[in-house]
Scaffold this active site. Structure first.
Site, mmCIF file in Angstrom:
data_model
loop_
_atom_site.group_PDB
_atom_site.id
_atom_site.type_symbol
_atom_site.label_atom_id
_atom_site.label_comp_id
_atom_site.label_asym_id
_atom_site.label_seq_id
_atom_site.Cartn_x
_atom_site.Cartn_y
_atom_site.Cartn_z
ATOM 1 N N PRO A 31 0.809 -1.211 0.000
ATOM 2 C CA PRO A 31 0.000 0.000 0.000
ATOM 3 C C PRO A 31 0.847 1.268 0.000
ATOM 4 C CG PRO A 31 0.110 -0.926 2.206
ATOM 5 C CD PRO A 31 0.802 -1.914 1.304
ATOM 6 N N GLY A 32 0.467 2.224 -0.791
ATOM 7 C CA GLY A 32 1.117 3.539 -0.778
ATOM 8 C C GLY A 32 0.088 4.589 -0.392
ATOM 9 N N ARG A 58 -2.147 16.401 -9.884
ATOM 10 C CA ARG A 58 -3.050 15.266 -10.101
ATOM 11 C C ARG A 58 -4.328 15.621 -10.856
ATOM 12 N NH1 ARG A 58 -5.105 12.397 -6.702
ATOM 13 N NH2 ARG A 58 -4.840 10.417 -7.773
ATOM 14 N N CYS A 65 2.175 29.361 -15.564
ATOM 15 C CA CYS A 65 1.784 29.923 -16.857
ATOM 16 C C CYS A 65 1.277 28.802 -17.736
ATOM 17 C CB CYS A 65 2.969 30.612 -17.495
ATOM 18 S SG CYS A 65 3.374 32.095 -16.620
ATOM 19 N N GLU A 66 0.098 28.317 -17.434
ATOM 20 C CA GLU A 66 -0.462 27.181 -18.149
ATOM 21 C C GLU A 66 -1.941 27.070 -17.770
ATOM 22 O OE1 GLU A 66 2.192 24.057 -18.642
ATOM 23 O OE2 GLU A 66 0.665 22.507 -18.682
ATOM 24 N N TYR A 105 1.263 11.074 -3.505
ATOM 25 C CA TYR A 105 1.471 11.499 -4.893
ATOM 26 C C TYR A 105 1.298 13.006 -5.082
ATOM 27 C CZ TYR A 105 1.090 6.458 -5.393
ATOM 28 O OH TYR A 105 1.270 5.103 -5.239
HETATM 29 N N1 LLP Z 1 3.107 -1.430 -5.932
HETATM 30 C C1 LLP Z 1 3.408 -1.111 -7.195
HETATM 31 C C2 LLP Z 1 4.187 -2.038 -7.992
HETATM 32 C C3 LLP Z 1 2.959 0.095 -7.740
HETATM 33 O O1 LLP Z 1 3.253 0.396 -8.993
HETATM 34 C C4 LLP Z 1 2.225 0.991 -6.939
HETATM 35 C C5 LLP Z 1 1.757 2.272 -7.463
HETATM 36 C C6 LLP Z 1 1.956 0.614 -5.609
HETATM 37 C C7 LLP Z 1 2.398 -0.603 -5.146
HETATM 38 C C8 LLP Z 1 1.173 1.493 -4.682
HETATM 39 O O2 LLP Z 1 -0.125 1.681 -5.084
HETATM 40 P P1 LLP Z 1 -1.140 2.487 -4.152
HETATM 41 O O3 LLP Z 1 -1.386 1.667 -2.931
HETATM 42 O O4 LLP Z 1 -0.498 3.782 -3.831
HETATM 43 O O5 LLP Z 1 -2.338 2.671 -4.985
HETATM 44 N N2 LLP Z 1 0.641 8.915 -9.515
HETATM 45 C C9 LLP Z 1 -0.624 8.185 -9.489
HETATM 46 C C10 LLP Z 1 -0.477 6.855 -8.805
HETATM 47 C C11 LLP Z 1 0.551 5.981 -9.458
HETATM 48 C C12 LLP Z 1 0.646 4.627 -8.784
HETATM 49 C C13 LLP Z 1 1.873 3.925 -9.226
HETATM 50 N N3 LLP Z 1 2.078 2.675 -8.619
HETATM 51 C C14 LLP Z 1 -1.668 9.040 -8.778
HETATM 52 O O6 LLP Z 1 -1.337 10.131 -8.331
HETATM 53 O O7 LLP Z 1 -2.832 8.641 -8.704
#
Ligand code: LLP
Length: 432
Positions: free
Chosen positions: A292-293, A331, A362-363, A391
Site C-alpha cells: 500500500p502507498g 493530479r 503559466c499554463e 502522490y
Molecule cells: N506497488 C506497485 C508495484 C505500484 O506500482 C504501486 C503504485 C503501488 C504498489 C502502490 O499503489 P497504491 O497503494 O499507492 O495505490 N501517480 C498516481 C499513482 C501511481 C501509482 C503507481 N504505482 C496518482 O497520483 O494517482
C-alpha cells in the site's frame, strides 16, 4: 468530513487537532501538512490484519513512491513496515534514514546497471524482476559481487481493476511485468532458474491504484491467477512460491462521494480465498506481501494555500488563484482527480460562490480543482485541499522555477518540519 482528522472549530479548519490558519501563518504557504499519527494508524491496520489473517511472515510494504523523504522511512522503520523502492533516489533516501534495507524491495521497469549495483551495495533485500533484460543484468552483477540475489518475478495477471487508465497496471499490455496469458511468464521462469546467482523466491502483481473493488473480485481473481501459475511452475520446474506479493492499490476517500475502503475486511476475505486456493492447487501457503502507498499516507495529508487573485468573468466563470498549483499537486492536471477543497478561515460561512481553484503556473491546465463551492474568497484567505498526502510532494516539480513547499508533520498536537521549504538558492544550486 471525509476523514476524522479534519474538523471545524468555529470558522477555522483543524487538521490533526491543530488550527490550520495558525499553521499557515507559522510556516507560510503553500504548505504540506502530514498527520504522523494517521500514517502510523494506517500502517497498523495493515500490519495487524496481515498478521491476523495470513500469519507470521506476511506483512505490508509501504510503496514509498506515494511520499518519499527521510522522516517517512524512519516512521516505517519504527512501525516495522517493509518498503517498496523504485529508484536509486528512493534507495539513497531510505539508506540515509537508516532503514533496514534487508526489508526493502526494489521495483522498476528499467533498472540501469548502476541502479542494480547501488541496490546490491546498499543491501536491498529483494529485486522485483520486471523483464528478462533486467534479470540478466542482475545475475551478471550478482556474480561479480559474489552474492546470490533474491528475486521476485513481477507478473501481469490480466486483470482490469476499473480505475483510471494511467494507474491500471495489471493488464496484459502493461509496460510492467511479464504476461501470464501469452505464455511468456512460463518461459521466463524456465530461463530464470538457470541463472546461478539468482534465487527466485516468488511472484508479484499489482493490479492498479485507487481501486475500491466494490464487487470484491479484483484481488481475489488476481490471487487465483497468481497461485495457479505458481502451482504450475512448481509442478513443471520445481520452483516453490515462497512469497506472493499482491501489490498495492486500495482506494482512499478524496470526496464524500467516495466509498469507505474496509482494509481489514478486504484482507480477511483475501486471506480466506488464498487459503482455499492454495489447498485447491495443492501448494503450501506462501508468505503474503502487500504494497500500500496511497492508503498509508493520502488521508494523512493536507495542503494549505493563500488566495491571491479572485477573477470573475461575467456570464462565464470564476477563478480563485492560489500561491501553489500543478507544481505541488499535478493530479488534476494529469488525471482529472477529484479533491475536497475548503476555505480554512471561513468554515462557518455559506458556500455561495463557485470557482475553479487555479494554480500560479503559466499554463491554463494548471487547475487544482474545478467548480469548487465556497464562500467568496478574499486575497489572503487560506484554502485547504484535503487528502494530499500521497502522490503530491512526491510528484512535485520546479516548473516555472517555483520552489517546493515544506512538509510539516503533526504529532501529538505538535508540529515539526520534516522537509524544509526550498529556497531560491536551492533552485540554482546545480546551475553552472
Ligand atoms: N506497488 C506497485 C508495484 C505500484 O506500482 C504501486 C503504485 C503501488 C504498489 C502502490 O499503489 P497504491 O497503494 O499507492 O495505490 N501517480 C498516481 C499513482 C501511481 C501509482 C503507481 N504505482 C496518482 O497520483 O494517482
Amino acid at each position: 468530513m471525509i476523514c476524522e482528522n479534519i474538523t471545524a472549530n468555529g470558522n477555522h479548519l483543524y487538521f490533526a487537532a491543530l488550527d490550520t490558519v495558525d499553521l499557515a501563518k507559522k510556516h507560510g504557504t503553500p504548505l504540506y501538512l502530514m498527520d504522523e499519527n494517521r500514517i502510523r494508524s494506517n500502517c497498523r491496520i495493515y500490519l495487524n490484519a496481515m498478521k491476523k489473517y495470513f500469519g507470521e511472515g506476511s506483512h505490508p510494504l509501504y510503496a514509498s513512491k506515494a511520499a518519499s523523504f527521510k522522516r517517512i522511512y524512519e516512521i516505517m522503520k519504527e512501525e516495522g513496515m517493509g518498503i517498496d523502492l523504485v529508484s536509486p533516489g528512493e534507495i539513497y533516501t531510505a539508506v540515509k534514514a537508516d532503514f533496514p534495507m534487508e526489508n526493502s524491495f526494489f521495483h522498476g521497469n528499467n533498472k540501469t546497471d548502476s541502479d542494480i549495483a547501488l541496490a546490491m551495495d546498499k543491501g536491498v533485500g529483494y529485486f522485483m524482476a520486471d523483464n528478462m533484460c533486467e534479470l540478466k543484468a542482475v545475475n551478471t552483477l550478482a556474480k561479480e559481487k559474489g552474492i546470490t540475489q533474491k528475486v521476485i518475478i513481477r507478473l501481469t495477471p490480466g486483470i482490469d481493476p476499473h480505475t483510471y487508465a494511467a494507474v491500471a497496471t495489471g493488464k496484459v499490455d502493461s509496460k510492467f511485468g511479464v504476461a501470464i496469458e501469452t505464455g511468456q511468464a512460463d518461459e521466463f521462469v524456465k530461463e530464470a532458474i538457470t541463472f546461478e546467482n539468482i534465487e527466485i523466491v516468488g511472484y508479484h502483481c499489482h493490479v492498479g491504484s485507487q481501486v475500491f473493488d466494490e464487487e470484491g473480485s479484483v484481488y481475489l481473481d488476481a490471487s487465483t491467477i497468481m497461485l495457479s501459475f505458481g502451482a504450475e511452475m512448481q509442478k513443471k520446474y520445481g520452483v516453490e512460491m515462497k512469497i506472493l506479493n499482491m501489490g498495492g492499490g486500495f482506494g482512499v476517500r478524496y470526496t464524500d462521494a467516495d466509498p469507505y475502503m474496509d482494509i481489514d475486511g478486504n484482507i480477511e476475505k483475501l486471506a480466506e480465498h488464498i487459503k482455499n486456493e492454495t489447498a485447491r492447487f495443492g501448494i503450501s501457503m506462501p508468505k503474503i506481501l502487500m504494497e500500500p502507498g496511497r492508503s498509508i499516507v493520502a488521508d494523512a495529508g493536507m495542503t494549505l494555500y493563500s488566495v491571491g487573485t479572485v477573477k470573475e468573468i461575467t456570464g462565464y466563470k470564476n477563478y480563485v488563484s492560489i500561491d501553489g498549483g500543478m507544481t505541488d499537486n499535478p493530479r488534476y492536471a494529469l488525471y482529472g482527480s477529484k479533491y475536497t477543497v475548503l476555505l480554512a478561515n471561513r468554515m462557518d460561512e455559506e458556500k455561495d460562490f463557485t470557482a475553479d481553484v487555479a494554480g500560479r503556473c503559466c499554463e491554463s491546465g494548471d487547475i487544482i480543482q474545478p467548480d469548487v463551492k465556497m464562500p467568496k474568497p478574499q486575497r489572503g484567505d487560506i484554502i485547504a485541499v484535503c487528502t494530499t498526502g500521497a502522490y503530491n510532494y512526491s510528484m512535485a516539480s520546479n516548473y516555472n522555477r517555483i520552489p517546493r513547499p515544506p512538509v510539516v508533520m503533526i504529532s501529538g498536537g505538535k508540529d515539526y518540519v520534516a522537509v524544509k521549504r526550498e529556497s531560491f538558492e536551492d533552485l540554482i544550486r546545480n546551475d553552472l
